[in-house]
Design a protein around this motif. Structure first.
Motif, mmCIF file in Angstrom:
data_model
loop_
_atom_site.group_PDB
_atom_site.id
_atom_site.type_symbol
_atom_site.label_atom_id
_atom_site.label_comp_id
_atom_site.label_asym_id
_atom_site.label_seq_id
_atom_site.Cartn_x
_atom_site.Cartn_y
_atom_site.Cartn_z
ATOM 1 N N PRO A 170 0.834 -1.201 0.000
ATOM 2 C CA PRO A 170 0.000 0.000 0.000
ATOM 3 C C PRO A 170 0.873 1.257 0.000
ATOM 4 O O PRO A 170 1.892 1.297 0.696
ATOM 5 C CB PRO A 170 -0.783 -0.093 1.307
ATOM 6 N N SER B 195 0.308 3.954 1.288
ATOM 7 C CA SER B 195 0.283 4.671 2.558
ATOM 8 C C SER B 195 1.490 4.324 3.437
ATOM 9 O O SER B 195 1.883 5.122 4.279
ATOM 10 C CB SER B 195 -1.015 4.376 3.309
ATOM 11 N N LEU B 196 2.092 3.147 3.233
ATOM 12 C CA LEU B 196 3.283 2.802 4.022
ATOM 13 C C LEU B 196 4.404 3.802 3.728
ATOM 14 O O LEU B 196 5.063 4.304 4.644
ATOM 15 C CB LEU B 196 3.762 1.382 3.698
ATOM 16 N N THR C 123 15.826 5.300 3.689
ATOM 17 C CA THR C 123 15.414 4.676 4.949
ATOM 18 C C THR C 123 14.083 3.964 4.746
ATOM 19 O O THR C 123 13.891 2.837 5.200
ATOM 20 C CB THR C 123 15.246 5.748 6.052
ATOM 21 N N LYS D 132 14.071 0.081 5.370
ATOM 22 C CA LYS D 132 13.505 -0.278 6.674
ATOM 23 C C LYS D 132 12.036 -0.687 6.569
ATOM 24 O O LYS D 132 11.543 -1.417 7.410
ATOM 25 C CB LYS D 132 13.647 0.898 7.647
ATOM 26 N N VAL D 133 11.338 -0.130 5.584
ATOM 27 C CA VAL D 133 9.900 -0.387 5.518
ATOM 28 C C VAL D 133 9.520 -1.244 4.306
ATOM 29 O O VAL D 133 8.901 -2.293 4.444
ATOM 30 C CB VAL D 133 9.097 0.942 5.479
ATOM 31 N N PRO E 270 11.703 -4.950 3.708
ATOM 32 C CA PRO E 270 11.362 -6.002 4.683
ATOM 33 C C PRO E 270 9.936 -6.528 4.526
ATOM 34 O O PRO E 270 9.638 -7.625 4.987
ATOM 35 C CB PRO E 270 11.506 -5.294 6.038
ATOM 36 N N ASN E 271 9.078 -5.745 3.869
ATOM 37 C CA ASN E 271 7.715 -6.221 3.675
ATOM 38 C C ASN E 271 7.513 -6.912 2.337
ATOM 39 O O ASN E 271 6.384 -7.266 1.991
ATOM 40 C CB ASN E 271 6.723 -5.065 3.839
ATOM 41 N N PHE F 200 -3.729 7.398 8.773
ATOM 42 C CA PHE F 200 -4.299 7.053 7.474
ATOM 43 C C PHE F 200 -5.553 6.207 7.635
ATOM 44 O O PHE F 200 -5.740 5.539 8.645
ATOM 45 C CB PHE F 200 -3.266 6.277 6.648
ATOM 46 N N ALA G 222 -1.902 2.202 7.948
ATOM 47 C CA ALA G 222 -0.524 2.178 7.450
ATOM 48 C C ALA G 222 0.502 1.778 8.504
ATOM 49 O O ALA G 222 1.588 2.339 8.573
ATOM 50 C CB ALA G 222 -0.152 3.533 6.838
ATOM 51 N N PHE H 152 3.414 -0.549 9.909
ATOM 52 C CA PHE H 152 4.418 -1.322 9.178
ATOM 53 C C PHE H 152 4.352 -2.790 9.616
ATOM 54 O O PHE H 152 4.648 -3.101 10.767
ATOM 55 C CB PHE H 152 5.805 -0.744 9.431
#
Lengths: 224, 291
Positions: free
Chosen positions: A115, A117-118, A131, A135-136, A139-140, B86, B90, B92
Motif C-alpha cells: 500500500p 500509505s506505508l 530509509t 527499513k519499511v 522487509p515487507n 491514514f 498504514a 508497518f
C-alpha cells in the motif's frame, strides 16, 4: 575421475551474477514502481527483452561489441583493462543482462503491491527515501526478494546460448556445466554428460522447491 | 495557528474538480472537515501533510512558510512536523507495535514519549505483537499513538474510525478527546459521522465540491432550528411509511432503528438517506434499567 571444473564455474557464475543483480535490481525496481517518466515503457521493454530474445542474439551482439577488434571493445580493453570476450568477466556481464528480468520483475511486483500509505506514513515521520526503502518497503516484500534471488540464480545456472557465444568453451575458465554436457554428448561420453545433467537437475529442482516451500508458508518457522 | 489558502485542480471520477481551501485553524483547536465523498476532504489533508502539491497558494504555520507557490517554497513532508493517521492505518507489518512507535521517533528524541503513549493508549500488553495480529480498534490505537510520537504541530486524522464498529468507535473517540486535550494538540479530522463530529470538534468546515461552504460550531451547522430539546440524537432516515393518518419514519440512530411518528408536512422535505435530528422535550421521559 570426473572433472568438477564446469560445475564450479557454473556455481561461481551464478553466485556472482545473483549478488550483483540483487544490488542493481533493487534501485531499478524502485524506480520503475515510482517513476512517472515517459521512458518507463521503453526501459521495461529493454529489461524484459532477454525473456523472449534467443540467447544467441544477445551473445552475438556481445561478441561484436566487446571484441577487441572494434573501437568500443578495444577502448574497454585498453582503458579499463577488461577483456570481456572469452573471459569470466564477460560471462558475468552477459549473465547479468540475460537474467535481469528474473530479478527485477519479482521485486517490482512485490514493491508495487505494498500500500502506498506505508511510504507516505514513513515520509510524514521524516524518513528519507532510502530509509523508507530499506527499513519499511523491502522487509515487507521478503518473499519477492527471495523469488528474485532464486530465479536469477537458477536461470543463470541454466544458461547456454549466451555463455557459449561470449565465453567460448575454454576448459577451466569459461566452460560451464551446461556447455560441458553438450561437449560430452558430442564426444559420445554419455556417462560424463549424464553426471553434469544429473547435478544440474538436482540443483535447479532443490532451488525452485525451496522457493515454493518458503513462499507457500511451509517453512514459516524458519523464515521470519 | 495554521493559515491555509490554496488551490489545486484535482482529477475526479467525473472530470476535474477545483479545490479552493481558505481557512485558519487556531492552536489547540479541534476542527472537522465534513462533506460528501469526493468533496476534497482527503486531498486537503494530503496537501497539508505535503503528500500533494497545490497548484497555487500558501500554507503557513505560525511564522513558518510550508507552502508559498509565489516564492517557490514547498516544504517536503519530512520537514513538516505532522502526525497523520491514514484510513488504512498504514502500520508497518514487519515491525512490532513498539518498533512502529520507535521508528516514528526523531533522532536523539527522548524515548519517554513512547512509554507515555503506550501507557495512555493502553498498549502495554500489545507492544511485542505484530500489527496484523491486532484487531481493528487496537491497530487504530497504535496508529494514533504512532502519529503522536513526534509531538506534531498538527494531527491529521483521515476518517480514522470509519472501519470500526460502533462500540469500539465510541471508545476510540474518548481516546482521541483525551490525547487532544492532554497534549494540547491542534487536530484536523475528516469524518462523515455527525454524532462523532458533535462529540469531538470545536468547529466544522463543510466542504462541497472543493470549497468550504460553511464554517461554524457543530450545533449550528447540523441543526437549522434552535430546539430546546432535552434529548437529541442524530440519525439517518431509513424508511418513510404512510399509515392511516400518520406517517411512520424509521430512523437509524447509532445502531438502533427508531420509529418516529410524523405528519405529512414534516415528511415533505425528507428523503431516505437524509440525516435528521430526533429531539424530545423532556415532559415525559421514561427510564428503563438496562444493566
Amino acid at each position: 575421475m570426473m572433472n568438477w571444473d564446469p560445475l564450479f564455474i557454473t556455481l561461481k557464475l551464478a553466485v556472482v551474477t545473483t549478488a550483483i543483480l540483487l544490488v542493481i535490481s533493487i534501485p531499478m525496481a524502485y524506480w520503475l514502481v515510482n517513476t512517472k517518466s515517459r521512458s518507463k515503457p521503453f526501459i521495461e521493454t529493454l529489461i524484459s527483452m532477454p525473456l523472449v530474445l534467443p540467447p544467441t542474439v544477445l551473445g552475438f551482439y556481445f561478441l561484436v561489441a566487446f571484441s577487441p577488434g572494434n573501437a568500443f571493445g578495444n577502448w574497454i580493453n585498453e582503458w579499463l583493462g577488461l577483456k570481456l570476450v572469452f573471459s569470466f568477466g564477460g560471462l558475468v556481464l552477459a549473465s547479468i543482462i540475460y537474467s535481469l528480468p528474473f530479478m527485477v520483475h519479482p521485486i517490482q511486483s512485490g514493491l508495487s503491491i505494498l500500500p502506498h500509505s506505508l511510504t507516505e506514513a514513513s515520509q510524514v515521520m521524516g524518513k528519507s527515501k532510502w530509509t523508507t526503502l530499506f527499513k519499511v518497503l523491502l522487509p515487507n516484500c521478503k518473499t519477492s526478494l527471495l523469488t528474485g534471488i532464486v530465479l536469477a540464480f537458477a536461470h543463470t545456472v541454466g544458461e547456454f546460448g549466451v555463455v557459449l557465444m561470449i565465453g567460448g568453451s575454454i576448459p577451466g575458465k569459461t566452460k560451464v556445466a551446461s556447455i560441458a554436457i553438450y561437449d560430452e554428448v558430442e564426444a559420445m561420453n554419455y556417462g560424463a554428460a549424464n553426471f553434469y545433467a544429473t547435478v544440474l537437475f538436482i540443483i535447479t529442482f532443490c532451488v525452485l522447491l525451496m522457493v515454493y516451500l518458503i513462499n507457500g508458508g511451509y517453512l514459516k518457522r524458519f523464515w521470519k | 495557528m495554521i493559515k491555509i489558502d490554496i488551490h489545486k485542480k484535482l482529477s475526479a471520477y467525473d472530470g476535474t474538480m477545483n479545490l479552493y481551501i481558505q481557512c485558519q485553524i487556531e492552536k489547540g483547536e479541534f476542527v472537522t472537515l465534513y462533506g460528501e465523498s469526493g468533496a476534497g476532504k482527503t486531498s486537503t489533508l494530503r496537501i497539508l501533510a505535503g503528500l500533494l502539491k497545490p497548484d497555487k497558494g500558501e500554507i503557513t504555520l505560525d511564522n513558518t512558510s510550508w507552502v508559498d507557490t509565489k516564492n517557490k517554497i514547498f516544504l517536503a513532508p519530512q520537514n513538516r512536523n505532522i502526525g497523520y493517521v491514514f484510513q488504512d492505518y498504514a502500520l508497518f507489518p514487519n515491525m512490532t507495535v513498539l518498533q512502529n512507535l520507535e521508528f516514528a521517533s526523531k533522532k536523539g528524541q527522548d524515548k519517554k514519549v513512547i512509554s507515555d503513549l503506550i501507557e495512555m493508549m493502553e498498549l502495554g500488553d500489545l507492544h511485542n505483537r505484530k500489527p496484523q495480529t491486532l484487531s481493528g480498534g487496537q491497530q487504530q490505537r497504535v496508529a494514533l499513538a504512532r502519529a503522536l510520537v513526534c509531538k506534531p504541530d498538527i494531527l491529521l486524522l483521515d476518517e480514522p474510525l470509519a472501519a470500526l464498529d460502533y462500540k469500539i468507535r465510541l471508545k476510540l473517540q474518548d481516546y482521541i478527546t483525551r490525547i487532544h486535550n492532554e497534549y494540547g494538540l491542534t487536530t484536523l479530522l475528516v469524518s462523515h459521522d455527525i454524532g462523532e463530529i458533535m462529540k469531538l470538534s470545536d468547529r466544522v468546515f463543510v466542504l462541497e465540491h472543493g470549497k468550504i461552504s460553511r464554517k461554524g460550531i457543530p450545533n449550528e451547522i447540523f441543526s437549522n432550528k434552535k430546539i430546546s430539546g432535552k434529548f437529541k440524537f442524530i440519525g439517518e432516515v431509513l424508511k418513510i411509511e404512510p399509515q392511516d393518518v400518520v406517517i411512520v419514519v424509521s430512523v437509524l440512530i447509532q445502531n438502533n432503528v427508531v420509529k418516529v411518528i410524523a405528519d405529512k408536512s414534516e415528511v415533505q422535505s425528507l428523503n431516505i438517506g437524509d440525516k435528521v435530528m430526533v429531539a424530545s422535550k423532556a415532559f415525559n421521559p421514561i427510564l428503563y434499567k438496562i444493566e
